[in-house]
Design a protein around this motif. Structure first.
Motif, PDB file in Angstrom:
ATOM      1  N   THR A 362      38.472  38.417  50.396  1.00 57.16           N
ATOM      2  CA  THR A 362      37.921  37.267  49.675  1.00 57.16           C
ATOM      3  C   THR A 362      37.245  36.316  50.643  1.00 57.16           C
ATOM      4  O   THR A 362      37.540  36.294  51.837  1.00 57.16           O
ATOM      5  CB  THR A 362      39.028  36.511  48.917  1.00 57.16           C
ATOM      6  OG1 THR A 362      40.016  36.062  49.864  1.00 57.16           O
ATOM      7  CG2 THR A 362      39.698  37.407  47.886  1.00 57.16           C
ATOM      8  N   GLU A 363      36.346  35.502  50.112  1.00 56.75           N
ATOM      9  CA  GLU A 363      35.592  34.544  50.915  1.00 56.75           C
ATOM     10  C   GLU A 363      36.184  33.154  50.762  1.00 56.75           C
ATOM     11  O   GLU A 363      36.670  32.785  49.686  1.00 56.75           O
ATOM     12  CB  GLU A 363      34.123  34.533  50.485  1.00 56.75           C
ATOM     13  CG  GLU A 363      33.416  35.888  50.626  1.00 56.75           C
ATOM     14  CD  GLU A 363      33.252  36.292  52.074  1.00 56.75           C
ATOM     15  OE1 GLU A 363      33.186  35.378  52.940  1.00 56.75           O
ATOM     16  OE2 GLU A 363      33.184  37.507  52.350  1.00 56.75           O
ATOM     17  N   THR A 364      36.127  32.372  51.835  1.00 55.44           N
ATOM     18  CA  THR A 364      36.586  30.986  51.771  1.00 55.44           C
ATOM     19  C   THR A 364      35.634  30.171  50.906  1.00 55.44           C
ATOM     20  O   THR A 364      34.474  30.553  50.693  1.00 55.44           O
ATOM     21  CB  THR A 364      36.655  30.378  53.187  1.00 55.44           C
ATOM     22  OG1 THR A 364      35.366  30.512  53.799  1.00 55.44           O
ATOM     23  CG2 THR A 364      37.691  31.094  54.021  1.00 55.44           C
ATOM     24  N   PHE A 370      35.405  27.490  44.894  1.00 54.56           N
ATOM     25  CA  PHE A 370      36.192  28.684  45.175  1.00 54.56           C
ATOM     26  C   PHE A 370      35.698  29.859  44.335  1.00 54.56           C
ATOM     27  O   PHE A 370      35.306  29.688  43.170  1.00 54.56           O
ATOM     28  CB  PHE A 370      37.667  28.466  44.830  1.00 54.56           C
ATOM     29  CG  PHE A 370      38.441  27.602  45.765  1.00 54.56           C
ATOM     30  CD1 PHE A 370      39.399  28.152  46.598  1.00 54.56           C
ATOM     31  CD2 PHE A 370      38.248  26.223  45.805  1.00 54.56           C
ATOM     32  CE1 PHE A 370      40.148  27.361  47.449  1.00 54.56           C
ATOM     33  CE2 PHE A 370      38.988  25.413  46.658  1.00 54.56           C
ATOM     34  CZ  PHE A 370      39.940  25.992  47.483  1.00 54.56           C
ATOM     35  N   ASP A 371      35.764  31.040  44.906  1.00 46.94           N
ATOM     36  CA  ASP A 371      35.726  32.244  44.089  1.00 46.94           C
ATOM     37  C   ASP A 371      37.133  32.412  43.510  1.00 46.94           C
ATOM     38  O   ASP A 371      38.128  32.247  44.239  1.00 46.94           O
ATOM     39  CB  ASP A 371      35.351  33.450  44.933  1.00 46.94           C
ATOM     40  CG  ASP A 371      35.118  34.682  44.075  1.00 46.94           C
ATOM     41  OD1 ASP A 371      33.965  34.913  43.682  1.00 46.94           O
ATOM     42  OD2 ASP A 371      36.102  35.408  43.799  1.00 46.94           O
ATOM     43  N   ARG A 374      39.702  34.185  45.515  1.00 46.91           N
ATOM     44  CA  ARG A 374      40.286  33.471  46.645  1.00 46.91           C
ATOM     45  C   ARG A 374      41.508  32.666  46.210  1.00 46.91           C
ATOM     46  O   ARG A 374      42.523  32.608  46.923  1.00 46.91           O
ATOM     47  CB  ARG A 374      39.239  32.538  47.270  1.00 46.91           C
ATOM     48  CG  ARG A 374      39.712  31.827  48.532  1.00 46.91           C
ATOM     49  CD  ARG A 374      39.948  32.821  49.652  1.00 46.91           C
ATOM     50  NE  ARG A 374      40.280  32.163  50.913  1.00 46.91           N
ATOM     51  CZ  ARG A 374      40.533  32.827  52.038  1.00 46.91           C
ATOM     52  NH1 ARG A 374      40.476  34.151  52.056  1.00 46.91           N
ATOM     53  NH2 ARG A 374      40.825  32.183  53.148  1.00 46.91           N
ATOM     54  N   ALA A 377      44.333  35.087  45.834  1.00 42.52           N
ATOM     55  CA  ALA A 377      44.814  35.547  47.135  1.00 42.52           C
ATOM     56  C   ALA A 377      45.701  34.491  47.792  1.00 42.52           C
ATOM     57  O   ALA A 377      46.754  34.817  48.373  1.00 42.52           O
ATOM     58  CB  ALA A 377      43.630  35.874  48.040  1.00 42.52           C
ATOM     59  N   LEU A 378      45.319  33.240  47.662  1.00 44.11           N
ATOM     60  CA  LEU A 378      46.137  32.152  48.230  1.00 44.11           C
ATOM     61  C   LEU A 378      47.470  32.039  47.497  1.00 44.11           C
ATOM     62  O   LEU A 378      48.511  31.786  48.122  1.00 44.11           O
ATOM     63  CB  LEU A 378      45.372  30.837  48.170  1.00 44.11           C
ATOM     64  CG  LEU A 378      44.128  30.745  49.078  1.00 44.11           C
ATOM     65  CD1 LEU A 378      43.367  29.458  48.786  1.00 44.11           C
ATOM     66  CD2 LEU A 378      44.525  30.802  50.548  1.00 44.11           C
ATOM     67  N   ASP A 399      39.583  39.630  38.832  1.00 46.22           N
ATOM     68  CA  ASP A 399      40.035  39.091  40.113  1.00 46.22           C
ATOM     69  C   ASP A 399      41.543  38.926  40.148  1.00 46.22           C
ATOM     70  O   ASP A 399      42.186  39.173  41.178  1.00 46.22           O
ATOM     71  CB  ASP A 399      39.359  37.732  40.371  1.00 46.22           C
ATOM     72  CG  ASP A 399      37.876  37.871  40.662  1.00 46.22           C
ATOM     73  OD1 ASP A 399      37.492  38.856  41.300  1.00 46.22           O
ATOM     74  OD2 ASP A 399      37.113  36.991  40.234  1.00 46.22           O
ATOM     75  N   GLN A 403      44.026  40.886  42.977  1.00 44.11           N
ATOM     76  CA  GLN A 403      44.616  40.096  44.057  1.00 44.11           C
ATOM     77  C   GLN A 403      46.120  39.872  43.936  1.00 44.11           C
ATOM     78  O   GLN A 403      46.805  39.725  44.950  1.00 44.11           O
ATOM     79  CB  GLN A 403      43.925  38.723  44.150  1.00 44.11           C
ATOM     80  CG  GLN A 403      42.495  38.780  44.618  1.00 44.11           C
ATOM     81  CD  GLN A 403      42.386  39.312  46.044  1.00 44.11           C
ATOM     82  OE1 GLN A 403      43.266  39.115  46.879  1.00 44.11           O
ATOM     83  NE2 GLN A 403      41.291  40.003  46.332  1.00 44.11           N
ATOM     84  N   ASP A 517      40.730  25.797  51.501  1.00 50.12           N
ATOM     85  CA  ASP A 517      41.980  26.555  51.515  1.00 50.12           C
ATOM     86  C   ASP A 517      43.153  25.665  51.895  1.00 50.12           C
ATOM     87  O   ASP A 517      44.232  25.731  51.281  1.00 50.12           O
ATOM     88  CB  ASP A 517      41.889  27.701  52.532  1.00 50.12           C
ATOM     89  CG  ASP A 517      40.996  28.841  52.066  1.00 50.12           C
ATOM     90  OD1 ASP A 517      40.524  28.791  50.917  1.00 50.12           O
ATOM     91  OD2 ASP A 517      40.795  29.784  52.861  1.00 50.12           O
ATOM     92  N   THR A 540      35.513  26.432  40.502  1.00 47.30           N
ATOM     93  CA  THR A 540      35.265  27.851  40.773  1.00 47.30           C
ATOM     94  C   THR A 540      33.869  28.256  40.316  1.00 47.30           C
ATOM     95  O   THR A 540      33.261  27.601  39.450  1.00 47.30           O
ATOM     96  CB  THR A 540      36.289  28.744  40.055  1.00 47.30           C
ATOM     97  OG1 THR A 540      36.162  28.562  38.629  1.00 47.30           O
ATOM     98  CG2 THR A 540      37.702  28.419  40.478  1.00 47.30           C
TER      99      THR A 540
END
Length: 545
Positions: A362-364, A370-371, A374, A377-378, A399, A403, A517, A540
């Motif tokens: 994932t991208e920051t 945010f995506d 992401r 994932a966090l 997503d 994730q 993040d 998002t």
């Protein structure tokens, strides 16, 4: 055990032009229905023409006598009795006798001819207005098919409903112009259906099913939300691992019955006829447990099932079993069924290594956006492993599944009907029930408005639920559907400029907006440590389900 085993050898050879009428006549023979008790009228004549020679017509001179004869036959024979009545007037004449049938639980399939579909709303002569309501409460099930194409499936359901669980009379109103409609290719699957009920799977049933599973070259197991509801998760995992089968969730799951990063997990079945058929075409045996067959969403017509696929449906809901358009249905205790099958199916001699699945990168966030992947994932990295998620953010489904790592029972809740407004209030309720676990509601900004007042309750009762509002300013799922339906210019898609921080604080809930993040991680940790409800607003980008 109550079982209907339907022999197909008595069915007619296919007509050069298969009609709805010819399919229903074949279904009558398949179900062992060889006589019609009736008193006909004009609406019924199109059904009664071209009757197979195996079917006798028993004429009664008044509808009360017709139902009485059928009732006596059903009670004495233990078989389904078929009744054909004339529209509303004939049905009305039969109601006195129907009271006896209802209380004696006689398995009667009562059909009535209806006017031509396009004239019913005008109350044309001999229309049966609001026909499914006419016989209530003296029938256990009643229906007027939504279309001519649904008549064969509805008829099949009627016969099964008459015998399922507590037997009783059922009522089916059929517009007479439906009978000449060309049959659907999927109707042939109805002729291969079977239905049985067992309080607990018998030894012979377990032996038969375990034999099918063991002999399958490529089996698939499709688990429904009910597996998690009844706490049969561990048995489902054992059965899957013993068979080496690919595991899917039935379309639109509202609970999680199987770890979503398990090496055998293949995802959630797509919710269209074509996509399900395409996905299952690779398998020779499909076992569905604890789910309807199926709750389709986007309409992409196709064959329901490939000809070479053996399809077994195990459910604890007779209504699910009777309305399904294909498959061998077994109504039983699904937890016990999973346990018995897990014990009966030995582990494969040569185990197939299926490592736990990994997570896409994932991208920051960029400029505070945010995506959704992401965010998930966090959460996976920083929320407790046994967190229970209540999710109402449809456009981020793909997503979420890619994730998250959900392994515990009761880890996932979703609005079962598909309507908005469940998520935010349900997160409060789930947290009240699961006091030893953290509950996180993942709510879209469109969904949040339907249940926003639940914030007040969370604040008043100090319920330590965490709400994460994914804010993209639009109804993302609707935008995706507008592409599927080719309706790009529809209004009402956007919900911009909603200040969720002010709304939450006004209701007494602490709230934070996050741009990085680090912001998100800190806000999540602070919310968990406080022991109070918190709302985290995350902007998002727009994604698709």
């Amino acid at each position: 055990m109550k079982t209907q085993e339907y022999a197909a050898e008595k069915t007619m050879a296919p007509d050069s032009k298969r009609t709805v009428r010819s399919v229903v006549h074949d279904l009558m023979l398949k179900h062992g229905i060889f006589r019609i008790f009736g008193n006909p009228g004009s609406n019924e004549l199109p059904f009664l023409t071209d009757l197979p020679e195996e079917i006798d017509y028993v004429l009664g001179l008044h509808e009360q006598a017709v139902v009485g004869m059928a009732d006596g036959f059903a009670q004495a024979s233990g078989e389904v009795a078929f009744v054909n009545l004339h529209a509303a007037s004939g049905t009305g004449n039969a109601m006195g006798a129907l009271t006896n049938s209802f209380y004696s639980r006689s398995p009667l399939v009562i059909t009535a001819g209806q006017q031509v579909r396009e004239t019913i709303g005008m109350h044309s002569f001999l229309s049966n207005v609001e026909a499914p309501q006419l016989t209530k409460p003296l029938t256990k099930w009643s229906c007027e098919p939504a279309s001519a194409s649904d008549v064969p499936r509805s008829f099949n359901e009627a016969v099964m409903q008459a015998q399922a669980s507590a037997p009783g009379p059922v009522y089916l109103s059929i517009p007479y112009d439906d009978w000449e409609h060309e049959a659907n290719a999927n109707d042939e699957l109805l002729l291969r259906r079977s239905y049985s009920e067992e309080h607990e799977l018998s030894a012979s049933a377990v032996e038969h099913l375990s034999g099918l599973i063991s002999a399958a070259a490529r089996p698939a197991i499709i688990l429904g939300s009910a597996v998690d509801t009844v706490g049969a998760n561990s048995a489902a995992i054992t059965l899957a691992e013993n068979t080496g089968a690919d595991v899917y969730l039935a379309p639109s799951p509202y609970r999680l019955p199987f770890p979503n990063k398990h090496g055998q997990f293949r995802g959630v079945l797509p919710a269209s006829i074509r996509a399900v058929n395409t996905t299952l075409a690779a398998y020779d045996l499909v076992l569905v447990i604890g789910a309807p067959v199926f709750r389709y969403h986007q309409h992409e017509p196709d064959h329901y099932l490939g000809e070479d696929v053996e399809f077994i449906h195990i459910t604890d809901d007779p209504n699910e079993a009777t309305r399904a358009p294909f498959g061998t249905a077994i109504v039983t205790d699904i937890k016990r069924a999973l346990e018995l099958l897990a014990e009966a199916v030995p582990p494969q001699e040569t185990a197939i290594e299926r490592p736990w699945q990994s997570y896409p990168a994932t991208e920051t966030p960029v400029d505070g956006i945010f995506d959704p992947a992401r965010v998930f994932a966090l959460l996976r990295e920083h929320a407790p492993v046994d967190t229970s998620y209540v999710v109402e953010s449809t456009s981020t489904n793909a997503d979420f599944w890619s994730q998250m790592d959900l392994q515990e029972p009761a880890s996932y809740f979703w609005p079962a009907s598909g309507g908005l407004g469940f998520g935010l209030p349900a997160a409060v309720g789930v947290q009240m029930a699961l006091t030893d676990r953290q509950v996180i509601g993942i709510i879209g900004d469109g969904s949040a408005n339907y249940g926003i007042t639940a914030l007040w309750t969370a604040a008043q009762y100090d319920i330590p639920v965490i709400f994460i509002v994914l804010k993209n300013g639009t109804y993302g799922a609707l935008r995706w559907f507008s592409q599927l339906l080719d309706t790009p210019d529809t209004p009402g898609m956007d919900v911009p400029d909603i200040d969720f921080l002010s709304l939450a604080q006004g209701y007494g809930v602490q709230a934070h907006a996050v741009d990085t993040d680090e912001d998100f991680i800190a806000a999540l940790a602070g919310a968990r440590a406080s022991g109070k409800p918190h709302l985290i607003e995350v902007r998002t980008n727009l994604t698709q389900p």
